[in-house]
Each structure stands twice: as C-alpha cells, then as structure tokens.
Design an enzyme around this catalytic site. Structure first.
Site, mmCIF file in Angstrom:
data_model
loop_
_atom_site.group_PDB
_atom_site.id
_atom_site.type_symbol
_atom_site.label_atom_id
_atom_site.label_comp_id
_atom_site.label_asym_id
_atom_site.label_seq_id
_atom_site.Cartn_x
_atom_site.Cartn_y
_atom_site.Cartn_z
ATOM 1 N N LYS A 52 0.594 -0.566 -0.061
ATOM 2 C CA LYS A 52 -0.005 -0.096 -0.117
ATOM 3 C C LYS A 52 0.383 1.246 -0.109
ATOM 4 C CE LYS A 52 -4.721 -1.805 0.738
ATOM 5 N NZ LYS A 52 -5.213 -1.693 -0.862
ATOM 6 N N SER A 309 1.450 -10.019 -0.529
ATOM 7 C CA SER A 309 1.025 -8.607 -0.601
ATOM 8 C C SER A 309 1.711 -7.874 0.910
ATOM 9 C CB SER A 309 0.111 -8.411 -0.943
ATOM 10 O OG SER A 309 -1.841 -9.021 -0.026
#
Length: 415
Positions: A52, A309
């Site tokens: 992110k 991720s």
C-alpha cells in the site's frame, strides 16, 4: 498500454529514494512441493509491511506535482492503507488526517502513529468502516483537503504497478504465471497493466477470499456490484465492492482465472509459512500461496511468481488462526454430548478417546433431562481420520452427540 508501463517505470524509479525494491525470492519448499520454480514477491517486507505504501507515495507525489499548494491529505482505513498514507505524509512533510474505526486494534493505531509521527492526526470514528469513510469524506470537504483513496484512483493503481516493474527486472525474464491477491483491485489492475505490455505471454490468476469475492461478482454482472455480506477475516482483501477504475482494467478477465480461497484454509497456509519458512503473513498476504495446490496440475515445470501482499499480522490473533486451520483440516471438532448423570459416565467417555485425541474444551451447558446433562466438548487429534473411529466408538457405547463444528449459529454462541 505502453504509456502506462513507461509511467509505471518512472513511478518505480521515484520510489527508490524512499525504500529499496522488495525481494523476489525463490522458495525451495513450495517449488519442491509443486514441482515448479516458485518465487515470492515479498511485499510484506516494505517499510510498512505491505504494498500500500507504493500507491500512497505515488499518488501523493503526483497530486502535489499538479498542485504544489496541496499540504493536507485525508484517508479512511483500518490498516495497511492508513500506514502507507502516514509514512508518505512524514516523507513529504505534509499533514495527514487518518480516520479509523473505533474498533481498530490498538496495534494498528500505534503503528500508523509511529509511521506518521507529528505529521498525522488519527481520528477514531464509527463502529463500521462505512461510517468511518463517510466521516472522512465529510471532513475532507470541510477542510479543503485531498482525499486519498485506497484503490479506486489512477495514481494509486500506477504506484501499485511498480511491483510488476521490479519483479520483471529482478527475475530477468517473464514468468509463466503470476498469482495475485484481489481486494479493491488496485494492485491487480496495476500489475496486469504492466504485464500486458511487457510480458504478454505471462498468464495471470487472481485470488479472492471466499467471503469477499467482489471481482467474481463484478465479472458476473458486467460492472462493480456491492456484496450484501462480507466476511472481514481477510481484512486486507475483504472488500464489498471492487473499485470502478480497477474493474475497468480487469473487465476482460476470464472468470476461470479467478480463484476463491476459503478463510479457514488460508489460516492453514499462514501457519505453515510461519512454522516451515518463518514468514509472517497476514491473511490477505497468504492468498496467492494458498491456491497453489489448486494450480498444481498446470504449473509443473513452470516459473510462477506469487505476490505476498502484506505481513501486518497481530499475533494476538494467532490462537484464532490456529483454531480455524485445525477445523478446516478436520483435526478439531466440537460436539454437544448428552452425558448420563451417573458415576463413571465421564470415565466411560474418556476411555473411548484414542492416544492422540486431546480434549481442548469441556463445559457443562445444562441438564437436558433428569438423568442427562449436555456437555460442550472440543477435541483435537493428530489425524482427521481419527474422528471416524471415535464416532463409531461413541455409537457402539450408546452415547448421543451432535457435531456442531460447521453449525455457524451454534458456534457463534457456544464456541
């Protein structure tokens, strides 16, 4: 797509002044198991332990380049996006107001504050994320700040695309297959965009949590739709509605390319990667690895990249993760046992247990009749097959029981 891939490379180069490329590591354990050449793109090893950060930095940089007066950004997030925005605010020396649900674990609040320092103000608002988001957007309009969306933003998608640029550079060739987690779709859209131009022969598989399959629903409807219910366990990817911009880039995906990962099975993958490889993954970070057994017939001898991720896992959740993993594997069950109220009844029951059967929970609920009592009992065992032997022994001994392991209603109240 050439322009997008070129812009993604420029965005990647701009990140290098803030943090190094995340490792692309060959995993011998997974490669040997599946007879393939399996690599992990370790987005769990960014400074904020998730990808992110890439989108937040890229979007903030490009927004400020377009309007140098921008010095106040707002976001709504309970986790990784909040930390990425906080980090970016500190690096660029701008103000950040970060809205988080009141129910956000203190660990995530503390990490967000640590990354942002004096540059960020954290506001806890709303019990549910929708309430938090509405409050953030209302504040943003009043304060004249710029809202930084977690995935439904072209600049955020561009930042996430840097994962693919790094991956191709590090591998030195195009992989046969890339396995991607999908939540709001920003990461998947960015990586798919780069690969379509730079590695058109590379196949893609997209993985969603079974309780938050927003891409699957959108592909079926031909447009983003809001799921009526979302299982929030995979909090980094459990999104009720895929972003409009990401879906515009993913609308041509064949539904057969999208795989669903059951939440309890993901727990087993997390435990295995921790115990065997020492890799800490959050539920969303384990999605791409979790589906490898499903892909096994198609990946033998091929080069596969799995994008892990994120690794923002609160170890206070470890008992829950272990519990769910055991239940999925069939090694733990819960029963309501009708136990005769006579001396020796419990001893008779215990005598039926095998050498690797262990009582993990024992609780009298109430007397269901004058001579019987209801007992909630949880049993762990070494092999799932042991329960067939135990249930046969219970039946032969005349015990009455009910397996409530998969009964969501009873489990919610009793387990």
């Amino acid at each position: 797509m050439t322009r997008f891939a070129d812009d993604a490379r420029s965005a990647t180069e701009s990140l290098r002044g803030l943090f190094p490329a995340t490792p692309l590591q060959r995993n011998d354990f997974l490669s040997d198991r599946h007879g393939a050449d399996i690599w992990l793109k370790r987005e769990d090893l960014t400074p904020v332990r998730s990808y992110k950060l890439r989108g937040a930095i890229t979007a903030m940089r490009r927004m400020r380049a377009a309007d140098p007066r921008l010095d106040h950004f707002v976001c709504a997030s309970a986790g990784n996006h909040a930390q990425g925005v906080a980090y970016a605010c500190r690096e660029f020396g701008v103000r950040g107001t970060i809205f988080m649900p009141v129910t956000t674990p203190q660990q995530k609040i503390d990490k967000t504050r640590a990354f942002g320092g004096a540059q960020v103000d954290i506001r806890l608002t709303g019990d549910w994320f929708d309430q938090t988001l509405a409050a953030a957007q209302a504040f943003c309009a009043e304060a004249g700040a710029r809202f930084l969306a977690p995935f439904d933003d072209a600049d955020v998608i561009l930042g996430q695309a840097s994962v693919a640029v790094e991956m191709l550079d590090q591998l030195g060739r195009a992989p046969d297959l890339v396995v991607l987690p999908v939540g709001g779709g920003g990461l998947a859209a960015g990586i798919a965009g780069v690969l379509a131009d730079r590695a058109p022969g590379t196949q893609l598989r997209f993985v969603e949590p079974a309780g938050g399959a927003s891409l699957t629903a959108a592909l079926a409807a031909g447009a983003p739709v809001t799921l009526p219910r979302v299982n929030s366990f995979v909090d980094g990817a459990a999104v009720a509605r895929i972003g409009a911009l990401p879906f515009a880039r993913l609308a041509g995906v064949d539904p057969a390319q999208v795989l669903l990962a059951p939440e309890d099975r993901i727990c087993g993958t997390m435990i295995e990667m921790l115990n065997v490889e020492g890799i800490v993954l959050e539920p969303a970070g384990a999605l791409s690895i979790d589906v490898l057994p499903q892909l096994a017939p198609d990946i033998a001898g091929k080069t596969v990249v799995c994008v892990t991720s994120g690794g923002n896992f609160d170890f206070e959740r470890l008992p829950e993760v272990r519990e769910r993993a055991q239940r999925f594997a069939g090694r733990k069950k819960y029963f309501i046992l009708r136990l005769p109220q006579r001396p020796g009844a419990l001893r008779d029951f215990l005598g039926l247990l095998g050498p690797t059967d262990d009582i993990a929970r024992f609780e009298y609920l109430k007397k269901s009749a004058r001579n019987f009592g209801s007992v909630l009992i949880g049993i762990e065992t070494a092999e799932a097959e042991n329960f067939a032997r135990l249930e046969a022994a219970l039946l032969e001994a005349g015990f009455v029981w009910r397996d409530i392991t998969e009964d969501e209603t009873l489990a919610e109240f009793l387990i």
